[in-house]
Enzyme design. Sequence first.
Site, PDB file in Angstrom:
ATOM      1  N   ARG A  27     -14.978  -5.843  -0.742  1.00 34.94           N
ATOM      2  CA  ARG A  27     -14.576  -5.189   0.924  1.00 34.94           C
ATOM      3  C   ARG A  27     -13.836  -3.885   0.471  1.00 34.94           C
ATOM      4  O   ARG A  27     -13.108  -3.841  -0.416  1.00 34.94           O
ATOM      5  CB  ARG A  27     -13.490  -6.101   1.347  1.00 34.94           C
ATOM      6  CG  ARG A  27     -12.690  -5.809   2.530  1.00 34.94           C
ATOM      7  CD  ARG A  27     -11.488  -5.235   2.382  1.00 34.94           C
ATOM      8  NE  ARG A  27     -10.624  -5.017   3.685  1.00 34.94           N
ATOM      9  CZ  ARG A  27      -9.155  -4.483   3.609  1.00 34.94           C
ATOM     10  NH1 ARG A  27      -8.837  -3.930   2.577  1.00 34.94           N
ATOM     11  NH2 ARG A  27      -8.697  -4.297   4.765  1.00 34.94           N
TER      12      ARG A  27
ATOM     13  N   GLY B 216      -6.401  -3.566   7.706  1.00 36.57           N
ATOM     14  CA  GLY B 216      -7.346  -2.399   7.471  1.00 36.57           C
ATOM     15  C   GLY B 216      -8.541  -2.446   8.434  1.00 36.57           C
ATOM     16  O   GLY B 216      -8.816  -1.332   8.928  1.00 36.57           O
TER      17      GLY B 216
ATOM     18  N   THR C 250      -1.041   2.393   7.086  1.00 35.05           N
ATOM     19  CA  THR C 250      -0.899   1.060   5.996  1.00 35.05           C
ATOM     20  C   THR C 250      -0.913  -0.024   7.219  1.00 35.05           C
ATOM     21  O   THR C 250      -0.410   0.056   8.386  1.00 35.05           O
ATOM     22  CB  THR C 250       0.191   0.997   5.115  1.00 35.05           C
ATOM     23  OG1 THR C 250       0.410  -0.134   4.895  1.00 35.05           O
ATOM     24  CG2 THR C 250       1.628   1.155   5.833  1.00 35.05           C
ATOM     25  N   GLY C 251      -1.531  -1.109   6.801  1.00 42.60           N
ATOM     26  CA  GLY C 251      -1.426  -2.509   7.526  1.00 42.60           C
ATOM     27  C   GLY C 251      -2.814  -2.935   7.755  1.00 42.60           C
ATOM     28  O   GLY C 251      -3.404  -2.861   6.684  1.00 42.60           O
TER      29      GLY C 251
ATOM     30  N   GLY D 142     -11.391  -0.931   2.499  1.00 42.58           N
ATOM     31  CA  GLY D 142     -10.427  -1.114   3.635  1.00 42.58           C
ATOM     32  C   GLY D 142     -10.315   0.304   4.378  1.00 42.58           C
ATOM     33  O   GLY D 142     -11.096   1.203   4.050  1.00 42.58           O
ATOM     34  N   ASP D 143      -9.403   0.511   4.931  1.00 42.55           N
ATOM     35  CA  ASP D 143      -9.197   1.683   5.550  1.00 42.55           C
ATOM     36  C   ASP D 143      -8.893   2.875   4.870  1.00 42.55           C
ATOM     37  O   ASP D 143      -8.998   4.004   5.196  1.00 42.55           O
ATOM     38  CB  ASP D 143      -8.303   1.690   6.848  1.00 42.55           C
ATOM     39  CG  ASP D 143      -6.813   1.085   6.531  1.00 42.55           C
ATOM     40  OD1 ASP D 143      -6.685   0.235   5.792  1.00 42.55           O
ATOM     41  OD2 ASP D 143      -5.585   1.887   6.433  1.00 42.55           O
TER      42      ASP D 143
ATOM     43  N   THR E  59       0.856  -1.229   0.097  1.00 42.26           N
ATOM     44  CA  THR E  59      -0.012   0.079   0.023  1.00 42.26           C
ATOM     45  C   THR E  59       0.888   1.244  -0.225  1.00 42.26           C
ATOM     46  O   THR E  59       2.218   1.248   0.459  1.00 42.26           O
ATOM     47  CB  THR E  59      -0.904  -0.095   1.315  1.00 42.26           C
ATOM     48  OG1 THR E  59      -2.008  -1.027   0.937  1.00 42.26           O
ATOM     49  CG2 THR E  59      -1.491   1.393   1.540  1.00 42.26           C
TER      50      THR E  59
HETATM   51  N1  ASP Z   1      -4.428  -0.953   4.947  1.00 41.04           N
HETATM   52  C1  ASP Z   1      -4.652  -1.679   3.685  1.00 41.04           C
HETATM   53  C2  ASP Z   1      -6.058  -2.256   3.378  1.00 41.04           C
HETATM   54  O1  ASP Z   1      -6.439  -2.901   4.417  1.00 41.04           O
HETATM   55  C3  ASP Z   1      -3.740  -2.810   3.146  1.00 41.04           C
HETATM   56  C4  ASP Z   1      -2.231  -2.554   3.690  1.00 41.04           C
HETATM   57  O2  ASP Z   1      -1.777  -1.243   4.017  1.00 41.04           O
HETATM   58  O3  ASP Z   1      -1.386  -3.180   3.197  1.00 41.04           O
HETATM   59  O4  ASP Z   1      -6.624  -2.008   2.571  1.00 41.04           O
END
Ligand code: ASP
Length: 300
Positions: free
Chosen positions: A189, A215, A212-213, A191-192, A161
């Site tokens: 889906r 979500g 990032t991480g 995400g955040d 991301t």
């Molecule tokens: N945060 C992102 C999501 O969940 C994914 C990521 O940051 O790797 O869509």
Amino acid sequence: VPLAIAVHGGAGPAPAPEREEALRAGVGAAARAGHAVLLAGGGALAAVETAVVALEDDPHFNAGRGSALSADGTVAMDAAIADGAGGAAGAVAAVRDIRNPVRAASALLADGRALLLAGDGASRFAEEQGLERRPPAWFVTDEARARLERTRAPAPAAPGTVGAVALDGAGRIAAATSTGGRPAKPPGRIGDSPLLGAGTWAAAETAAVSCTGDGEPIIRAALAHEVDALMRHAGLPLAVAAERALAGLARHGGTGGLIAIDAAGALALPFTTGAMSRAWIGPDGTALAAVGQEPATRAP
Ligand code: ASP
């Protein structure tokens, strides 16, 4: 006012050594591209958009072409951009055919009729705005297909991301985030990243943040807004607020990372995963980059 920019290329497990150099080069080039905008007198908003476009166009990252695939093998991308000056924002979710989702988010910020557009409506808006479109198959790389084959069940965050935060010569801050989402996510889906206060945030008096991480935990923690809240209500400096907000993500069962900047040019780039590719350029103009826990070195 000092110029500053930071970018991330996603938090996740430490990448294979052969990928590391490509990630360092990618985040370094994106930071330089955004910084060039600032040096030319451009705004923080334009700088973060430019940096994120560079990473969307780099297939090594999970945004734009090269995005992680949903469980059914298709691409659905999310992006947001937020302006600390005035608090305007724009975002798109689950888009399949917009070459640079962050450009659509930025056009929506300027347009102002809505803050977040999803799916077909976002595509029609991008068309109306004259943005580049691509057929959905164009975004699917062999590498992403191979990764999906290896990842049968919805997986935690994979590195890739992307995001950027910047401070311009007029003292304005901005943030942007773009992603293909979690690998093997269920179709539909979101995400955040496109959600203000979760994956992306900017407020002049506190910070601009891109997360990032994992979500779902990031959404439940309102992670980007938590940095803002800790600065405003607890009076914490940026770096402490960023660390503490991220520590709070663990209570929601998640790991991840974020980049944050304040109006004085302070930067924070904490992460709780094995790695988060990242690069930044502070007032002295030197571009630094790192992927894992190693000390940052000059960006390639
Ligand atoms: N945060 C992102 C999501 O969940 C994914 C990521 O940051 O790797 O869509």
